[in-house]
Design a protein around this motif. Structure first.
Motif, PDB file in Angstrom:
ATOM      1  N   LEU A 179       0.825  -1.209   0.000  1.00  0.00           N
ATOM      2  CA  LEU A 179       0.000   0.000   0.000  1.00  0.00           C
ATOM      3  C   LEU A 179       0.860   1.260   0.000  1.00  0.00           C
ATOM      4  CD1 LEU A 179      -3.046   0.693   0.028  1.00  0.00           C
ATOM      5  CD2 LEU A 179      -2.814   1.158   2.460  1.00  0.00           C
ATOM      6  N   PHE A 180       2.097   1.167   0.501  1.00  0.00           N
ATOM      7  CA  PHE A 180       2.981   2.336   0.466  1.00  0.00           C
ATOM      8  C   PHE A 180       3.331   2.705  -0.975  1.00  0.00           C
ATOM      9  CE2 PHE A 180       3.571   1.004   4.840  1.00  0.00           C
ATOM     10  CZ  PHE A 180       3.640   2.209   5.511  1.00  0.00           C
ATOM     11  N   PHE A 183       0.329   4.462  -2.303  1.00  0.00           N
ATOM     12  CA  PHE A 183       0.319   5.824  -1.755  1.00  0.00           C
ATOM     13  C   PHE A 183       1.247   6.746  -2.554  1.00  0.00           C
ATOM     14  CE2 PHE A 183       3.599   7.796   1.061  1.00  0.00           C
ATOM     15  CZ  PHE A 183       3.024   9.051   1.208  1.00  0.00           C
ATOM     16  N   TRP A 201       7.588  11.016  -6.971  1.00  0.00           N
ATOM     17  CA  TRP A 201       6.740   9.990  -6.371  1.00  0.00           C
ATOM     18  C   TRP A 201       6.505   8.819  -7.322  1.00  0.00           C
ATOM     19  CZ3 TRP A 201       5.378  15.260  -5.947  1.00  0.00           C
ATOM     20  CH2 TRP A 201       5.597  15.804  -4.675  1.00  0.00           C
ATOM     21  N   LEU A 281      -5.801   6.969   2.000  1.00  0.00           N
ATOM     22  CA  LEU A 281      -4.835   7.269   0.946  1.00  0.00           C
ATOM     23  C   LEU A 281      -4.916   8.736   0.531  1.00  0.00           C
ATOM     24  CD1 LEU A 281      -5.038   4.097  -1.333  1.00  0.00           C
ATOM     25  CD2 LEU A 281      -3.048   4.901  -0.039  1.00  0.00           C
ATOM     26  N   SER A 284      -3.285  10.832   3.291  1.00  0.00           N
ATOM     27  CA  SER A 284      -1.835  10.620   3.311  1.00  0.00           C
ATOM     28  C   SER A 284      -1.174  11.294   2.117  1.00  0.00           C
ATOM     29  CB  SER A 284      -1.528   9.121   3.316  1.00  0.00           C
ATOM     30  OG  SER A 284      -2.074   8.494   4.466  1.00  0.00           O
ATOM     31  N   ALA A 285      -1.779  11.141   0.928  1.00  0.00           N
ATOM     32  CA  ALA A 285      -1.216  11.777  -0.266  1.00  0.00           C
ATOM     33  C   ALA A 285      -1.247  13.299  -0.140  1.00  0.00           C
ATOM     34  CB  ALA A 285      -1.980  11.327  -1.505  1.00  0.00           C
ATOM     35  N   GLU A 288       1.510  14.329   2.123  1.00  0.00           N
ATOM     36  CA  GLU A 288       2.782  14.191   1.414  1.00  0.00           C
ATOM     37  C   GLU A 288       3.022  15.371   0.475  1.00  0.00           C
ATOM     38  OE1 GLU A 288       6.343  12.405  -0.108  1.00  0.00           O
ATOM     39  OE2 GLU A 288       5.196  12.164   1.741  1.00  0.00           O
ATOM     40  N   ALA A 296       2.161  11.683   6.509  1.00  0.00           N
ATOM     41  CA  ALA A 296       1.813  10.878   5.340  1.00  0.00           C
ATOM     42  C   ALA A 296       2.218   9.423   5.529  1.00  0.00           C
ATOM     43  CB  ALA A 296       2.491  11.462   4.095  1.00  0.00           C
ATOM     44  N   CYS A 300      -0.413   6.337   6.008  1.00  0.00           N
ATOM     45  CA  CYS A 300      -0.478   5.197   5.096  1.00  0.00           C
ATOM     46  C   CYS A 300      -0.382   3.889   5.873  1.00  0.00           C
ATOM     47  CB  CYS A 300       0.642   5.290   4.062  1.00  0.00           C
ATOM     48  SG  CYS A 300       0.598   3.971   2.834  1.00  0.00           S
ATOM     49  N   THR A 303      -3.662   3.222   7.517  1.00  0.00           N
ATOM     50  CA  THR A 303      -4.637   2.781   6.525  1.00  0.00           C
ATOM     51  C   THR A 303      -4.439   1.310   6.181  1.00  0.00           C
ATOM     52  OG1 THR A 303      -4.704   5.007   5.583  1.00  0.00           O
ATOM     53  CG2 THR A 303      -5.550   3.213   4.214  1.00  0.00           C
ATOM     54  N   ALA A 304      -3.199   0.916   5.967  1.00  0.00           N
ATOM     55  CA  ALA A 304      -2.901  -0.481   5.630  1.00  0.00           C
ATOM     56  C   ALA A 304      -3.338  -1.426   6.741  1.00  0.00           C
ATOM     57  CB  ALA A 304      -1.409  -0.641   5.350  1.00  0.00           C
TER      58      ALA A 304
END
Length: 426
Positions: A179-180, A183, A201, A281, A284-285, A288, A296, A300, A303-304
């Protein structure tokens, strides 16, 4: 004289001595309890199965009959454990996890911009006693290794040549860290859509994908049958890991199973995981892109852990950087998080044989959902901070981890019920 009034070198020595004392007391307590390190024994059995050319996913290890649940690449890494005696493996695993805990504390400190040596020792000395870390070492789990790989990747300078390597390896060993990479992909796409350069990114996400694919294909070349079976069947068997309602399962699926008094929350979980995954996500995005890598990265991770079908309590070693990030914003919230993860409250409720979790009441439901609720609170706080600041103030979004937040002042894995029974008397 208080510790802060001491010269820096003496403060560092005091912190180091305290950390070594804490680790020594921990090691003594673990040996006194005669913990079996049951997950480590599963890893060792996986390594033996690979060496012997056996069927990896037909394996049932230890007296509890635990199955292999990780991808085949992880089993290849476990082969050296098969060359060690059980006692030697336990000793080396404990020592290795303590070293990884120090590294994790150092990376988390770097993430939040407070990487003084004495601070790292103090964090490690305290963190070994929180429930996720304690349980990780008790079972001989690999959670600290996974977290260190991810944080090492996310705390290096932007554009470094190994960008994505840590995340890709972590995902090849255990799928959740993938998931990272998602992200990073989302952050890059959003940046490009907004007229900014999203390449840093996107390159980072591509690096993770390439390393993951390389490791996975390497495992497939060595273990073709096991790889085919895992990716076409085992990966979809969430029940293989254990009962959803188990109190140790702190994911949304576990919380809903207990709340709805059902072993299979079905569509309720799918809907909740989709909503939380998308919101997590997005938050977090957005953080970031504002240059707030600490919020961020931990967002993430939260969230995971929430959307995974199973997130056992020992997976939540991310509570260490979560608490540290909260401390940069709100010390009251940080103290609350620390109390949650150091309270062992989820074990205060009836659990074990009899599936007691399907009959929980209000207080028990609250106690057995504290990790998930704390993660949801962290995500809500991340989204609120991002909303207040506004995405238009983000700047380049490539600030190094630990720098001042823009616009502000600087502030297997398997756990079936039978395993719970197997370790209950340790």
């Amino acid at each position: 004289m208080t510790p802060t009034a001491l010269p820096r070198d003496r403060r560092a020595l005091l912190a180091l001595g305290t950390c070594l004392l804490s680790f020594t007391v921990f090691w003594t307590a673990q040996r006194t309890a005669h913990v079996s390190m049951i997950d480590l024994m599963v890893y060792r059995a996986e390594g033996e199965t690979v060496r012997g050319g056996g069927d990896l996913y037909a394996l049932r290890a230890t007296g509890a009959g635990l199955p292999a649940t990780y991808p085949p690449f992880a089993a290849l890494l476990f082969v050296p454990l098969a060359l060690l005696g059980a006692g030697t493996a336990r000793t080396l695993a404990t020592a290795g996890n303590l070293v990884l805990l120090v590294a994790f504390a150092g990376l988390a400190s770097r993430l939040v911009g407070h990487a003084r040596v004495e601070g790292v020792w103090w964090v490690a000395a305290a963190a070994v006693w929180c429930e996720p870390v304690w349980t990780t070492l008790r079972y001989g789990q690999i959670n600290l290794l996974i977290a260190v790989l991810v944080l090492w990747d996310l705390t290096r300078r932007p554009g470094h040549r190994w960008a994505g390597a840590g995340i890709g390896l972590a995902a090849a060993i255990k799928l959740t860290p993938a998931l990272f990479a998602v992200f990073l992909l989302v952050a890059g796409v959003v940046a490009r859509t907004g007229g900014r350069c999203g390449e840093p990114w996107l390159r980072h996400a591509r690096g993770a994908a390439v390393v993951f694919a390389g490791a996975t294909l390497s495992a497939a070349a060595v273990l073709p049958y096991d790889s085919w079976r895992f990716w076409t069947r085992v990966v979809f068997e969430a029940e293989r890991a254990g009962l959803a309602e188990d109190t140790a399962n702190q994911s949304l699926r576990g919380m809903l199973a207990r709340l709805l008094h059902t072993p299979d929350p079905g569509l309720w979980w799918i809907a909740a995981a989709t909503a939380v995954g998308a919101a997590g996500l997005a938050a977090s995005a957005a953080a970031e892109l504002r240059g707030s890598r600490p919020w961020a990265a931990v967002g993430c991770a939260a969230t995971a852990l929430l959307v995974s079908p199973v997130s056992w309590s020992h997976h939540w070693v991310w509570c260490v950087p979560m608490t540290m990030v909260l401390a940069t914003r709100n010390r009251t919230a940080a103290v609350g998080a620390a109390l949650v993860f150091c309270s062992y409250a989820l074990w205060w409720v009836p659990h074990g044989s009899g599936r007691h979790e399907l009959r929980q009441g209000g207080v028990e439901l609250t106690l057995s959902a504290l990790y998930g609720v704390t993660a949801l609170f962290f995500l809500a706080l991340t989204a609120a901070r991002t909303g207040r600041a506004g995405t238009g103030t983000a700047g380049t979004g490539t600030a190094r981890p630990g720098e001042a937040r823009l616009g502000e002042a600087r502030s297997g894995e398997a756990r079936p019920r039978r395993r719970s029974q197997a370790v209950a008397n340790e």
